[in-house]
Design a protein around this motif. Structure first.
Motif, PDB file in Angstrom:
ATOM      1  N   THR A 207     -20.623 -45.733 -15.434  1.00 12.24           N
ATOM      2  CA  THR A 207     -19.237 -45.691 -14.957  1.00 12.24           C
ATOM      3  C   THR A 207     -18.952 -46.831 -13.995  1.00 12.24           C
ATOM      4  O   THR A 207     -17.890 -47.466 -14.044  1.00 12.24           O
ATOM      5  CB  THR A 207     -18.961 -44.348 -14.259  1.00 12.24           C
ATOM      6  OG1 THR A 207     -19.281 -43.271 -15.151  1.00 12.24           O
ATOM      7  CG2 THR A 207     -17.508 -44.239 -13.847  1.00 12.24           C
ATOM      8  N   SER A 208     -19.911 -47.121 -13.118  1.00 10.72           N
ATOM      9  CA  SER A 208     -19.735 -48.200 -12.144  1.00 10.72           C
ATOM     10  C   SER A 208     -19.599 -49.553 -12.833  1.00 10.72           C
ATOM     11  O   SER A 208     -18.883 -50.435 -12.347  1.00 10.72           O
ATOM     12  CB  SER A 208     -20.917 -48.230 -11.167  1.00 10.72           C
ATOM     13  OG  SER A 208     -21.017 -47.016 -10.453  1.00 10.72           O
ATOM     14  N   LEU A 209     -20.275 -49.728 -13.968  1.00  7.59           N
ATOM     15  CA  LEU A 209     -20.166 -50.990 -14.691  1.00  7.59           C
ATOM     16  C   LEU A 209     -18.754 -51.239 -15.191  1.00  7.59           C
ATOM     17  O   LEU A 209     -18.325 -52.382 -15.336  1.00  7.59           O
ATOM     18  CB  LEU A 209     -21.154 -51.011 -15.859  1.00  7.59           C
ATOM     19  CG  LEU A 209     -22.621 -51.240 -15.500  1.00  7.59           C
ATOM     20  CD1 LEU A 209     -23.510 -51.018 -16.706  1.00  7.59           C
ATOM     21  CD2 LEU A 209     -22.830 -52.643 -14.936  1.00  7.59           C
ATOM     22  N   PHE A 210     -18.013 -50.167 -15.467  1.00  9.65           N
ATOM     23  CA  PHE A 210     -16.630 -50.325 -15.906  1.00  9.65           C
ATOM     24  C   PHE A 210     -15.678 -50.479 -14.723  1.00  9.65           C
ATOM     25  O   PHE A 210     -14.718 -51.246 -14.787  1.00  9.65           O
ATOM     26  CB  PHE A 210     -16.206 -49.118 -16.751  1.00  9.65           C
ATOM     27  CG  PHE A 210     -16.708 -49.165 -18.159  1.00  9.65           C
ATOM     28  CD1 PHE A 210     -16.021 -49.892 -19.134  1.00  9.65           C
ATOM     29  CD2 PHE A 210     -17.856 -48.503 -18.532  1.00  9.65           C
ATOM     30  CE1 PHE A 210     -16.483 -49.951 -20.435  1.00  9.65           C
ATOM     31  CE2 PHE A 210     -18.331 -48.554 -19.835  1.00  9.65           C
ATOM     32  CZ  PHE A 210     -17.642 -49.287 -20.791  1.00  9.65           C
ATOM     33  N   ILE A 211     -15.943 -49.741 -13.646  1.00  8.69           N
ATOM     34  CA  ILE A 211     -15.037 -49.763 -12.496  1.00  8.69           C
ATOM     35  C   ILE A 211     -15.246 -51.014 -11.644  1.00  8.69           C
ATOM     36  O   ILE A 211     -14.288 -51.679 -11.243  1.00  8.69           O
ATOM     37  CB  ILE A 211     -15.235 -48.495 -11.639  1.00  8.69           C
ATOM     38  CG1 ILE A 211     -14.863 -47.255 -12.462  1.00  8.69           C
ATOM     39  CG2 ILE A 211     -14.394 -48.558 -10.366  1.00  8.69           C
ATOM     40  CD1 ILE A 211     -15.144 -45.950 -11.759  1.00  8.69           C
ATOM     41  N   ALA A 212     -16.495 -51.311 -11.324  1.00  9.11           N
ATOM     42  CA  ALA A 212     -16.828 -52.477 -10.488  1.00  9.11           C
ATOM     43  C   ALA A 212     -17.995 -53.205 -11.132  1.00  9.11           C
ATOM     44  O   ALA A 212     -19.141 -53.091 -10.670  1.00  9.11           O
ATOM     45  CB  ALA A 212     -17.167 -52.035  -9.068  1.00  9.11           C
ATOM     46  N   PRO A 213     -17.746 -53.966 -12.193  1.00 14.27           N
ATOM     47  CA  PRO A 213     -18.864 -54.544 -12.964  1.00 14.27           C
ATOM     48  C   PRO A 213     -19.714 -55.523 -12.182  1.00 14.27           C
ATOM     49  O   PRO A 213     -20.948 -55.465 -12.253  1.00 14.27           O
ATOM     50  CB  PRO A 213     -18.156 -55.236 -14.140  1.00 14.27           C
ATOM     51  CG  PRO A 213     -16.745 -55.444 -13.683  1.00 14.27           C
ATOM     52  CD  PRO A 213     -16.438 -54.320 -12.766  1.00 14.27           C
ATOM     53  N   TRP A 214     -19.113 -56.435 -11.425  1.00 13.10           N
ATOM     54  CA  TRP A 214     -19.895 -57.488 -10.780  1.00 13.10           C
ATOM     55  C   TRP A 214     -20.736 -56.970  -9.623  1.00 13.10           C
ATOM     56  O   TRP A 214     -21.921 -57.338  -9.524  1.00 13.10           O
ATOM     57  CB  TRP A 214     -18.987 -58.630 -10.352  1.00 13.10           C
ATOM     58  CG  TRP A 214     -18.169 -59.152 -11.479  1.00 13.10           C
ATOM     59  CD1 TRP A 214     -16.810 -59.205 -11.573  1.00 13.10           C
ATOM     60  CD2 TRP A 214     -18.651 -59.656 -12.740  1.00 13.10           C
ATOM     61  NE1 TRP A 214     -16.410 -59.710 -12.784  1.00 13.10           N
ATOM     62  CE2 TRP A 214     -17.520 -59.998 -13.523  1.00 13.10           C
ATOM     63  CE3 TRP A 214     -19.916 -59.849 -13.286  1.00 13.10           C
ATOM     64  CZ2 TRP A 214     -17.636 -60.528 -14.801  1.00 13.10           C
ATOM     65  CZ3 TRP A 214     -20.042 -60.366 -14.566  1.00 13.10           C
ATOM     66  CH2 TRP A 214     -18.906 -60.701 -15.315  1.00 13.10           C
ATOM     67  N   PRO A 215     -20.211 -56.130  -8.720  1.00 11.29           N
ATOM     68  CA  PRO A 215     -21.105 -55.558  -7.699  1.00 11.29           C
ATOM     69  C   PRO A 215     -22.235 -54.723  -8.292  1.00 11.29           C
ATOM     70  O   PRO A 215     -23.374 -54.764  -7.816  1.00 11.29           O
ATOM     71  CB  PRO A 215     -20.171 -54.706  -6.838  1.00 11.29           C
ATOM     72  CG  PRO A 215     -18.822 -55.297  -7.038  1.00 11.29           C
ATOM     73  CD  PRO A 215     -18.806 -55.767  -8.462  1.00 11.29           C
ATOM     74  N   THR A 216     -21.911 -53.965  -9.350  1.00 11.10           N
ATOM     75  CA  THR A 216     -22.943 -53.129  -9.976  1.00 11.10           C
ATOM     76  C   THR A 216     -24.018 -53.985 -10.625  1.00 11.10           C
ATOM     77  O   THR A 216     -25.223 -53.726 -10.485  1.00 11.10           O
ATOM     78  CB  THR A 216     -22.310 -52.199 -11.023  1.00 11.10           C
ATOM     79  OG1 THR A 216     -21.273 -51.430 -10.411  1.00 11.10           O
ATOM     80  CG2 THR A 216     -23.347 -51.258 -11.610  1.00 11.10           C
TER      81      THR A 216
END
Length: 249
Positions: A207-216
């Motif tokens: 889910t984090s890869l979709f919401i905040a891809p670069w920080p993740t």
């Protein structure tokens, strides 16, 4: 006699060719300054590279041709393409030395894959234990692109500075051709009590890869880099255990 080719051999090789195309597409995006798309193309290529071998084994379509095509694709997608992307993004500020450093990444990636191919028919104790020798090509590409991903994540110009990108690129290149054991998927063992926790973590990371891809992505790549020394210690434990079990009782 006419020789016919089984259709089951086509999908894995097609996926490998598609991975190669995505790797080169990353260069196309870098030429036009579309850095997010450039990194995204390399990451898609890495996902496809992880799938082609598994699909080949599932379809029983393993072949020497497929192995050679996979290695050639990896050289381009994870060696040549990241080198050009890094040169266009940062290393071009010192054109002569920057290009040499970019070439270092490409050459080390090719050397690593040549070593891998030469050991296909020979026993590899690290591989049999579930570990890689040196950093795999897709992981090497991700590590090399870490400064660019951090720059996309934070917007901090320091990550684009040549004095940061150049030494980091050399370190990653040397990791690819090193003899250090690194973790592979089969080297991990999950306890039954951790199954639900692992599923929850995978769902949260996805889910984090979709919401905040670069920080993740930055966090995942940094975590992988931190795990490299622990892989060496883990492999040493495995070899000691195997040696102890092989001793006569």
């Amino acid at each position: 006699m006419r020789r016919e080719l089984a259709l089951r051999t086509i999908p894995p090789n097609a996926i490998t060719a598609l991975a190669l195309c995505f790797g080169l597409t990353g260069v196309r995006f870098a030429i036009t300054g579309e850095w997010q798309n450039a990194v995204g193309a390399i990451l898609v290529s890495a996902v496809l590279d992880a799938l082609d071998g598994r699909i080949a084994r599932m379809l029983r379509a393993d072949s020497r041709f497929g192995a050679e095509l996979d290695s050639l694709s990896d050289v381009i997608a994870f060696g040549v393409s990241p080198a050009i992307i890094l040169f266009l993004w940062s290393l071009s500020f010192v054109p002569k030395y920057g290009w040499v450093i970019a070439l270092t990444h490409a050459v080390c990636c090719a050397s690593r894959l040549a070593r891998f191919n030469s050991q296909l028919d020979a026993g590899n104790p690290k591989k049999s234990a579930g570990y890689f020798t040196g950093t795999p090509a897709p992981a090497g590409a991700a590590l090399a692109l870490l400064p660019l991903i951090l720059w996309l994540s934070t917007g901090m110009e320091i990550f684009q500075r040549t004095y940061v990108v150049a030494p980091w690129t050399i370190i990653v290149a040397l990791l690819m051709i090193s003899d250090l054991p690194t973790y592979g998927w089969t080297s991990f063992r999950l306890r039954k009590g951790w199954r639900q926790t692992a599923l929850l973590l995978i769902a949260l990371v996805g889910t984090s890869l979709f919401i905040a891809p670069w920080p993740t992505l930055s966090a995942l790549i940094i975590l992988y880099a931190v795990m490299i020394p622990f892989a060496s210690r883990s492999y040493a434990k495995v070899t000691r255990r195997v040696a102890a079990e092989s001793l006569p009782s």
